[in-house]
Scaffold this motif. Structure first.
Motif, PDB file in Angstrom:
ATOM      1  N   PRO A  86      -2.601   1.210   5.149  1.00 24.89           N
ATOM      2  CA  PRO A  86      -3.617   1.008   4.101  1.00 24.89           C
ATOM      3  C   PRO A  86      -3.029   0.475   2.792  1.00 24.89           C
ATOM      4  N   LEU A  87      -1.728   0.712   2.584  1.00 30.06           N
ATOM      5  CA  LEU A  87      -1.125   0.335   1.308  1.00 30.06           C
ATOM      6  C   LEU A  87      -0.602  -1.091   1.268  1.00 30.06           C
ATOM      7  N   VAL A  88      -0.486  -1.722   2.441  1.00 30.98           N
ATOM      8  CA  VAL A  88       0.110  -3.061   2.490  1.00 30.98           C
ATOM      9  C   VAL A  88      -0.654  -4.042   1.619  1.00 30.98           C
ATOM     10  N   ARG A  89      -1.956  -4.207   1.883  1.00 33.72           N
ATOM     11  CA  ARG A  89      -2.764  -5.175   1.146  1.00 33.72           C
ATOM     12  C   ARG A  89      -2.934  -4.766  -0.316  1.00 33.72           C
ATOM     13  N   ILE A  94      -1.658   4.238  -6.035  1.00 33.29           N
ATOM     14  CA  ILE A  94      -1.231   5.639  -6.145  1.00 33.29           C
ATOM     15  C   ILE A  94      -2.310   6.576  -5.601  1.00 33.29           C
ATOM     16  N   SER A  95      -3.570   6.311  -5.962  1.00 30.30           N
ATOM     17  CA  SER A  95      -4.661   7.186  -5.499  1.00 30.30           C
ATOM     18  C   SER A  95      -4.847   7.078  -3.986  1.00 30.30           C
ATOM     19  N   VAL A  96      -4.711   5.864  -3.442  1.00 33.26           N
ATOM     20  CA  VAL A  96      -4.829   5.675  -1.993  1.00 33.26           C
ATOM     21  C   VAL A  96      -3.678   6.378  -1.267  1.00 33.26           C
ATOM     22  N   SER A 129      -1.521  10.590   2.131  1.00 33.76           N
ATOM     23  CA  SER A 129      -0.420  11.548   2.240  1.00 33.76           C
ATOM     24  C   SER A 129      -0.963  12.977   2.272  1.00 33.76           C
ATOM     25  N   GLY A 130      -2.064  13.207   1.532  1.00 32.31           N
ATOM     26  CA  GLY A 130      -2.691  14.528   1.578  1.00 32.31           C
ATOM     27  C   GLY A 130      -3.228  14.844   2.959  1.00 32.31           C
TER      28      GLY A 130
END
Length: 289
Positions: free
Chosen positions: A234-237, A247-249, A254-255
């Motif tokens: 999810p963080l790639v794009r 950071i929020s994503v 991670s949560g």
């Protein structure tokens, strides 16, 4: 040394394991009842968990070894280069006819040839893996061809030196072929983001496995690290477009991962206290003096 000599087969093995794991994990959830029954009867849940945990452990060990090889790459390259160059310089001196106890007829051509090869080895640079590998392969081929000369073919000592030199040059090629791209390929192969939902179906089975075989917990560390790839997709794009939401994503996913890990491991203290209760019961009621 084994990993350097078998990088390609090891990567193929990791890829085969992940393809098999992915196929069974996803196809066990098919909506087609007959296909679902056939797939589930082909491989049991225990076999699938064995494949998942052992694959994760194999990948973790492979990554650790690759990271070690990358960290010591320059040191090993310099060591092998010094050894190869030193042997070529010794051969150059040998054919000078001036070295003590050699009793060999001077051959200026071979003397200069080996000296020139030593200089070429010294000039090799591991920063450019493609060029360095090509040049080393070229030098190895020359060393194989020179063995056909009568003056060399008849000398076991020279042939032994040539064999050692080729061996060190081969190690140089294998050393220079270990690059960051190998780790990147392994990260892609070991991606486990597709299992972010289906993995919940196996929590109870993991609990039962931990109860019956506590050593399974040791393999779960590698499995959880494999699951961390759920964060990267999810963080790639978001990272590529330099969004401030990264950071929020990351916190959200991670949560979720931490929550799942806690859910799996909550059986550990329960099992410990149940075992302690059994021990207390034995000591109190069944082992009275």
């Amino acid at each position: 040394q084994f990993v350097m000599n078998h990088i390609r087969p090891l990567m193929h093995h990791a890829r085969d394991c992940n393809v098999t794991l992915r196929w069974f994990l996803l196809h066990r959830t098919t909506m087609h009842r007959r296909y679902r029954e056939l797939i589930r009867s082909a491989v049991s849940v225990d076999q699938l968990l064995d494949l998942m945990t052992n694959t994760a452990q194999f990948e973790l060990q492979l990554k650790d070894l690759f990271q070690h090889l990358l960290a010591t790459k320059e040191q090993r390259w310099d060591q092998y280069k010094v050894e190869a160059k030193g042997r070529l310089e010794d051969l150059s001196e040998y054919f000078s006819g001036e070295k003590a106890l050699t009793r060999v007829k001077k051959n200026s051509n071979l003397q200069q040839w080996f000296k020139k090869l030593a200089e070429q080895v010294e000039a090799l640079d591991f920063e450019n893996a493609v060029v360095a590998g090509r040049n080393i392969a070229h030098l190895i081929r020359h060393l194989e061809e020179v063995e056909q000369f009568h003056q060399i073919e008849s000398s076991l000592q020279v042939k032994a030196f040539l064999s050692d030199t080729r061996d060190y040059m081969t190690r140089m090629i294998r050393t220079v072929n270990v690059t960051d791209s190998v780790l990147a390929d392994l990260e892609t192969i070991s991606d486990f983001a597709y299992a972010c939902e289906v993995i919940n179906d196996y929590t109870e089975h993991l609990h039962n496995r931990i109860k019956s075989k506590p050593s399974t917990v040791l393999l779960l560390r590698a499995t959880f690290l494999k699951l961390s790839s759920i964060l990267s997709l999810p963080l790639v794009r978001i990272t590529q477009c330099q969004s401030k939401d990264d950071i929020s994503v990351a916190d959200y996913y991670s949560g979720g991962l931490v929550k799942y890990i806690r859910k799996v491991l909550e059986i550990v203290p329960k099992s410990v206290f149940n075992t302690l209760a059994l021990i207390i019961d034995l000591l109190t009621h069944k082992m009275k003096p």
